[in-house]
Design a protein around this motif. Structure first.
Motif: not given
Length: 363
Positions: A112, A128-129, A133-134, A137, A149-150, A247
């Motif tokens: 991440f 991620y989106y 990925g999210m 995380h 969250y990124l 992050s």
């Protein structure tokens, strides 16, 4: 003492102390709140501190002032590499940092931020989106009692600053090199003496000889840090952070005490900062590189045998952790996404930019 008890009694866990009791949504729903955000960055550090401020300002704007995020620079409340423990223990409400600083807590956190020979920024955003990925995380963070969250993106980071050029993989043997994360572990396999020095201490370490070489971020941030004053040779392309994300993580009990709208505000604030930060770095790196060259910095490239050595060491490092279930789950997901994304991007974006540059240069 468990984390819940610590939250109730901590003198510097601002949110918990302010309630005077157990964390509960109804208590927090009354009136405005201030969340303390500790960071891995010195105050004002180019690019990364901009992301800190953007997240904080976004949260205030999106909640109409119900939530104020109070950023603390590295060393103001806890040290740069202590922010993870501070948030999981309830000493602070949130942190902003690079999650690969916390591979000691779990090596999968590296995914991440960045892993060696990993995803570029567009590939990271896709995973991620647009994929899982999210969710991964969150799954990893919640093991440690945080919601992540990124919240920043530097793009591809440089290969590093060196006092002397490196001509072969053997030149890394004994080299005192600053590189965090799994990339640093890969360099160790080449014989480098790898050190994890906070950003605010890099210049001093190079000046005193505690470091022989370092990576930081890219031309803009590196120029602001003054690395060109202590190292002459710069390698713009590196293997270790092809698209480094930052992050924001919130203590899970604190996050769960927020209203759904306030939780969504943190998510959106972080995502917007991630996008804006990427644009900021890309916009500033080109002009900064030109200034560095004009000022006498020597631009170098790693030889193919060095790249091959980087690759072999990186694959070895990643494979060492795949016996851990959550690491393997995240690793497999990221690798699959990267292959799928690169398969398309190489045939579209990369092919286009190659031809665009050829055509424009011929005019």
């Amino acid at each position: 003492m468990d984390r819940r008890s610590f939250l109730k009694t901590s003198a510097i866990g601002g949110t918990a102390a302010a309630t005077g009791g157990a964390l509960a949504a109804p208590a927090y729903a009354q009136g405005n709140r201030t969340l303390t955000m500790v960071t891995t960055w010195p105050r004002g550090l180019a690019g990364v501190w901009d992301s800190v401020e953007r997240v904080a300002n976004n949260v205030t704007a999106l909640t109409d002032g119900q939530i104020t995020v109070e950023p603390k620079a590295a060393g103001e409340l806890v040290g740069a590499f202590e922010v993870f423990d501070a948030v999981t223990a309830g000493q602070a409400d949130m942190y902003h940092g690079a999650d690969y600083y916390f591979v000691g807590q779990h090596p999968a956190f590296a995914y991440f931020t960045a892993v060696p020979f990993g995803m570029t920024a567009p590939e990271m955003m896709t995973w991620y989106y647009g994929q899982d990925g999210m969710a991964l995380h969150h799954e990893l963070g919640e093991i440690f009692g945080i919601k992540s969250y990124l919240a920043g993106q530097t793009g591809a980071q440089g290969g590093g600053w060196f006092r002397n050029p490196v001509n072969s993989a053997d030149d890394f043997k004994g080299l005192k090199f600053r590189m965090p994360g799994l990339g640093g572990q890969a360099l160790s396999k080449l014989g480098a003496s790898v050190q994890n020095v906070p950003g605010g201490e890099i210049y001093q370490a190079l000046s005193t000889g505690a470091l022989d070489a370092t990576e930081w971020i890219g031309p803009w941030s590196d120029e602001k840090l003054g690395l060109q004053e202590v190292c002459q040779y710069y390698y713009p392309a590196g293997f270790h952070e092809p698209g480094a994300a930052l992050s924001v993580a919130t203590n899970l009990e604190v996050f769960d005490s927020l209203t759904p709208a306030q939780q969504k505000a943190i998510e959106i604030a972080s995502g917007e900062a991630h996008q804006a930060n990427y644009a900021q770095f890309i916009a500033n790196n080109g002009p900064a590189l030109s200034r560095l060259i004009s000022g006498g910095t020597q631009i170098e490239t790693f030889s193919e045998d060095i790249w091959d050595a980087f690759g072999s060491a990186s694959i070895e490092v990643l494979e060492e952790y795949t016996n851990d279930d959550i690491f393997k789950k995240i690793h497999d997901s990221a690798q699959a996404s990267m292959r799928e994304s690169s398969g398309w991007l190489s045939q579209s974006d990369s092919a286009y930019t190659t031809q665009r540059n050829r055509v424009l240069e011929s005019q």
